[in-house]
Design a protein around this motif. Structure first.
Motif, short mmCIF file in Angstrom:
data_model
loop_
_atom_site.label_atom_id
_atom_site.label_comp_id
_atom_site.label_asym_id
_atom_site.label_seq_id
_atom_site.Cartn_x
_atom_site.Cartn_y
_atom_site.Cartn_z
N ASN A 4 0.76 -1.60 -0.14
CA ASN A 4 -0.21 0.04 0.40
C ASN A 4 0.86 1.35 -0.02
O ASN A 4 1.84 2.02 0.64
CB ASN A 4 -1.30 0.00 1.75
CG ASN A 4 -1.51 1.76 1.04
OD1 ASN A 4 -1.65 2.48 1.92
ND2 ASN A 4 -3.23 1.10 0.92
N TYR A 5 0.49 2.44 -0.84
CA TYR A 5 0.82 3.24 -1.01
C TYR A 5 0.47 4.57 -0.61
O TYR A 5 -0.72 4.21 -1.61
CB TYR A 5 2.33 3.64 -2.70
CG TYR A 5 3.23 2.44 -2.19
CD1 TYR A 5 4.40 2.93 -1.78
CD2 TYR A 5 3.27 1.32 -3.11
CE1 TYR A 5 5.04 1.85 -1.04
CE2 TYR A 5 4.46 0.50 -3.25
CZ TYR A 5 5.31 0.75 -2.13
OH TYR A 5 6.17 -0.70 -2.34
N SER A 53 -5.13 13.62 -7.86
CA SER A 53 -5.78 13.47 -7.40
C SER A 53 -4.24 12.97 -6.07
O SER A 53 -3.39 12.66 -6.77
CB SER A 53 -6.54 13.00 -6.94
OG SER A 53 -7.94 13.14 -7.69
N LYS A 54 -4.50 13.07 -4.87
CA LYS A 54 -3.46 12.05 -3.85
C LYS A 54 -4.05 10.83 -3.94
O LYS A 54 -5.31 10.78 -3.57
CB LYS A 54 -3.30 13.03 -3.00
CG LYS A 54 -2.19 11.97 -1.84
CD LYS A 54 -2.02 13.32 -0.95
CE LYS A 54 -0.72 12.76 0.23
NZ LYS A 54 -0.69 13.54 1.45
N LEU A 55 -4.10 9.74 -4.38
CA LEU A 55 -4.44 8.73 -4.41
C LEU A 55 -3.93 7.35 -3.49
O LEU A 55 -2.40 7.71 -2.99
CB LEU A 55 -4.17 7.21 -5.88
CG LEU A 55 -4.89 8.59 -6.93
CD1 LEU A 55 -4.79 7.57 -8.11
CD2 LEU A 55 -6.01 8.88 -6.01
N ASN A 56 -4.77 6.60 -2.82
CA ASN A 56 -4.38 5.71 -1.66
C ASN A 56 -4.11 4.39 -3.19
O ASN A 56 -5.17 4.31 -3.89
CB ASN A 56 -5.36 5.30 -1.26
CG ASN A 56 -4.05 4.04 -0.03
OD1 ASN A 56 -4.29 4.30 1.11
ND2 ASN A 56 -5.61 3.67 0.41
N ILE A 57 -2.85 4.05 -3.03
CA ILE A 57 -3.56 2.27 -3.78
C ILE A 57 -2.71 1.46 -3.00
O ILE A 57 -1.62 1.10 -2.34
CB ILE A 57 -2.26 3.09 -5.00
CG1 ILE A 57 -0.74 2.98 -4.53
CG2 ILE A 57 -2.87 3.79 -6.26
CD1 ILE A 57 0.10 3.05 -5.77
N GLU A 72 -5.80 -1.92 -6.44
CA GLU A 72 -7.20 -1.20 -6.47
C GLU A 72 -6.52 0.56 -6.21
O GLU A 72 -5.71 1.05 -5.62
CB GLU A 72 -7.41 -1.85 -5.21
CG GLU A 72 -9.16 -0.65 -4.37
CD GLU A 72 -9.14 -1.98 -2.73
OE1 GLU A 72 -10.18 -1.37 -2.48
OE2 GLU A 72 -8.65 -2.22 -2.65
N THR A 73 -7.33 1.50 -6.12
CA THR A 73 -7.51 2.63 -6.13
C THR A 73 -7.62 3.88 -5.00
O THR A 73 -9.45 2.92 -5.35
CB THR A 73 -6.86 3.97 -7.34
OG1 THR A 73 -8.41 3.65 -8.00
CG2 THR A 73 -5.49 3.85 -8.33
N SER A 74 -8.09 5.10 -4.42
CA SER A 74 -9.27 5.56 -3.80
C SER A 74 -8.47 6.64 -3.11
O SER A 74 -7.30 7.34 -3.37
CB SER A 74 -9.15 4.95 -2.81
OG SER A 74 -8.50 4.87 -1.64
N ILE A 75 -9.03 7.87 -3.91
CA ILE A 75 -8.85 8.82 -3.35
C ILE A 75 -8.39 9.89 -2.16
O ILE A 75 -9.79 9.40 -1.56
CB ILE A 75 -9.70 9.97 -4.20
CG1 ILE A 75 -10.19 9.90 -5.42
CG2 ILE A 75 -9.07 11.39 -4.32
CD1 ILE A 75 -10.57 10.92 -6.56
N ILE A 76 -7.21 9.86 -1.67
CA ILE A 76 -6.99 10.64 -0.69
C ILE A 76 -7.87 11.90 -0.78
O ILE A 76 -8.76 13.04 0.43
CB ILE A 76 -5.84 10.76 -0.07
CG1 ILE A 76 -5.41 9.08 -0.12
CG2 ILE A 76 -5.65 11.03 1.08
CD1 ILE A 76 -3.93 8.78 0.41
N ASP A 77 -6.71 12.60 -1.53
CA ASP A 77 -7.44 14.57 -1.55
C ASP A 77 -7.32 15.10 -3.06
O ASP A 77 -7.27 14.19 -4.18
CB ASP A 77 -6.16 15.37 -1.21
CG ASP A 77 -6.23 15.12 -0.14
OD1 ASP A 77 -6.90 15.52 1.25
OD2 ASP A 77 -4.97 15.29 1.11
#
Length: 260
Positions: A4-5, A53-57, A72-77
């Motif tokens: 995770n990054y 965007s800043k992502l969580n991947i 998988e990805t999700s948006i942090i900011d």
């Protein structure tokens, strides 16, 4: 192994028919990963890869020298305000390309710089309004200065790079040597340009001040009007000299920024 990054997308390139290779800036390094089906179906990653965007991947990292797989990805900011501005959007393209060629030495300061420059561009959209285009150019020069600093080749703007003399009456700057050159030492430099005291002061401000403070510094407009072209040449040529290539997105960006 799944890892995770937090990451920013630097580039997207087509891979086969329906997938893409994603270049990601993390706080560890630059990572390249395959995003399966993302070209054919953007919903595969919820459009995350196409936004600023800043992502969580989550990435499946395979053996060394093989591409990882983006799972998988999700948006942090998100930075939607920048996507609404053609000028800020083009600036982000340039910033991404500069970092893609520079942030390869496992230094987390490039990741921090990415966040700070995006926040500065957002603050500029809110703070400067009619002057926002000029401040984008200022932000980019400050960004370039800070990239060079992280790379270990921070421009010397306080003394002659060769003899270390501080009280310089005639001002010159050497791209190759990376700093100010005095009248006596310029004969030993292969390439130099004549600069003004305003140019030097402008470079000192963008070197020593945080990006967010630079956006709020109203006095910089006078320096911009007097010095943007000299400082622009110094910063861009210094970046190009460091990576041994020209940044492709710069031409489009400056055709718009410098003609408005």
């Amino acid at each position: 192994m799944i890892k995770n990054y937090q990451a920013y997308v630097l580039a997207l390139n087509q891979y086969k028919t329906s997938s893409q290779i994603v270049t990601l800036l993390t706080d560890k390094s630059i990572i390249q990963a395959i995003s399966h089906q993302s070209k054919k179906n953007s919903k595969a990653f919820g459009y995350d890869l196409e936004t600023i965007s800043k992502l969580n991947i989550n990435i499946y990292e395979k053996k060394e020298n093989t591409l990882s797989i983006l799972k998988e990805t999700s948006i942090i900011d998100n930075y939607k305000i920048l996507e609404k501005s053609i000028y800020s959007s083009l600036a982000v393209f340039y910033i991404r390309e500069v970092l893609m060629h520079n942030a390869k030495d496992f230094d987390n300061r490039y990741f921090i710089l990415m966040e700070k420059v995006l926040n500065a561009l957002i603050e500029n959209e809110k703070e400067n309004q009619n002057l926002s285009i000029k401040y984008i150019s200022i932000i980019l020069r400050a960004f370039e200065m800070k990239v060079l600093h992280i790379a270990g080749i921070s421009p010397e703007v306080n003394r002659c790079i060769m003899c270390e003399k501080q009280d310089i009456k005639e001002n010159y700057y050497s791209i190759i040597d990376g700093g100010l050159i005095c009248e006596r030492c310029k004969v030993m430099s292969k390439y130099f340009i004549k600069i003004t005291n305003d140019d030097i002061q402008f470079m000192r401000i963008i070197k020593y001040n945080p990006l967010i403070d630079i956006v709020k510094n109203k006095d910089l407009i006078s320096y911009y009007n007097n010095s943007i072209y000299n400082v622009r040449d110094i910063m861009i040529k210094s970046i190009n000299n460091h990576i041994h290539k020209e940044i492709k997105s710069l031409k489009v960006l400056e055709e718009i920024l410098l003609t408005v």
